[in-house]
Write an enzyme that holds these catalytic residues in place. Sequence first.
Site, PDB file in Angstrom:
ATOM      1  N   ARG A 237      12.577  52.390 -85.848  1.00 17.95           N
ATOM      2  CA  ARG A 237      11.680  51.629 -84.984  1.00 17.95           C
ATOM      3  C   ARG A 237      12.511  51.185 -83.781  1.00 17.95           C
ATOM      4  O   ARG A 237      13.726  50.970 -83.914  1.00 17.95           O
ATOM      5  CB  ARG A 237      11.144  50.375 -85.702  1.00 17.95           C
ATOM      6  N   GLU A 266       6.160  50.585 -76.925  1.00 22.58           N
ATOM      7  CA  GLU A 266       5.476  51.888 -77.012  1.00 22.58           C
ATOM      8  C   GLU A 266       4.026  51.746 -76.597  1.00 22.58           C
ATOM      9  O   GLU A 266       3.378  50.792 -77.051  1.00 22.58           O
ATOM     10  CB  GLU A 266       5.574  52.432 -78.441  1.00 22.58           C
ATOM     11  N   HIS A 285       7.137  59.010 -80.448  1.00 22.84           N
ATOM     12  CA  HIS A 285       6.946  58.524 -81.821  1.00 22.84           C
ATOM     13  C   HIS A 285       6.076  59.509 -82.619  1.00 22.84           C
ATOM     14  O   HIS A 285       4.959  59.178 -83.028  1.00 22.84           O
ATOM     15  CB  HIS A 285       6.318  57.119 -81.825  1.00 22.84           C
TER      16      HIS A 285
HETATM   17  C1  GLV Z   1       5.955  56.346 -88.712  1.00 20.87           C
HETATM   18  O1  GLV Z   1       6.718  55.883 -87.925  1.00 20.87           O
HETATM   19  C2  GLV Z   1       5.650  55.764 -89.987  1.00 20.87           C
HETATM   20  O2  GLV Z   1       6.079  54.634 -90.273  1.00 20.87           O
HETATM   21  O3  GLV Z   1       4.941  56.424 -90.763  1.00 20.87           O
END
Ligand code: GLV
Length: 326
Positions: A237, A266, A285
């Site tokens: 993250r 984001e 992401h």
């Molecule tokens: C993606 O980042 C997730 O947490 O599935």
Amino acid sequence: MKKKVIAYGRVEKPVLEDLQRKYDVKFFKGINPKIDEAFLEHLKESEGIIGLDLEVDKKLLAQAPMLKIVSNVSVGYNNLDIEELTKRKVMATNTPGVLTDTVADTIFGLLIATARRIPELDYFVKSRKWNGELEPKHYGIDVHHKTVGIIGMGRIGQAIAQRAHHGFNMNVLYHSRSKKPEAEKNFSATYCSLNELLTNSDYVVLITPLTAQTRGLIGKREFQLMKQSAIFINGSRGDTVIEKDLIEALQTQEIAAAGLDVFQQEPVAFDNPLLEMKNVVTLPHVGSSTHETELKMSQLAAKNLEAGLNGNIPPTLINPIVLKRN
Ligand code: GLV
């Protein structure tokens, strides 16, 4: 009367349509859930929430008195206030397992793309600049037989270690909350302190969940410990890294390059300096975002949701203490 459910952010279409046949589902995307009236109106009577990245905090929960379950379509659940959910006996679920290999593929792809400068060289060719001999300034850095340091040796960390060890003959170091004997046995991974890992790795891969302990885990001091030739990959993250320190480490050549699937904000701000850097490879992401895996995640999240709505134990419940208190 059909039970009311909120779907938020991302739920794959066939799954959403199936849920809409069974429940009174309203899908919300691109709204501000704090002030959107239609959202707040539906929330008041909703027994379930399914979706991606909805901030479920005390304030939201105070407006959702009927809620039984929040089903995340993601493995990460830093968007959920688990303590508050548990206090209110609301179940929380995520989607582990089904995305492990897909995320590991993405992270490994990002690592190779950064080391071998694939996006930059793709642009070089397509922009018709390849009109003579290649020069050392176009060369990349080897991946095979180098040392990768994986921070966070959960399911995804281990799938990355598997690719590194069996596919690329890499030396695998790891740092994790607990030692992982299976990773040591299967991938010859060596447990070490964070400092040791940072000092000795050619590739530093961050894949830990975002928690109170990992927020801001990698900052100025950690970048200074890395090799100047190190390539830093973030698949966890954005908030596990102090982004301004990452920018500075790249600007001052404290480290060589970075591959980033996640950002502090984001979508990433258009004026973020990281977007100007040739030695930074970026992704929006998409760790788990393949057609196959997004569908599997939505299906598992729907299974969790339905179990919770029917008073059963969801397959991947995060806060089982809820059940003990019932
Ligand atoms: C993606 O980042 C997730 O947490 O599935």
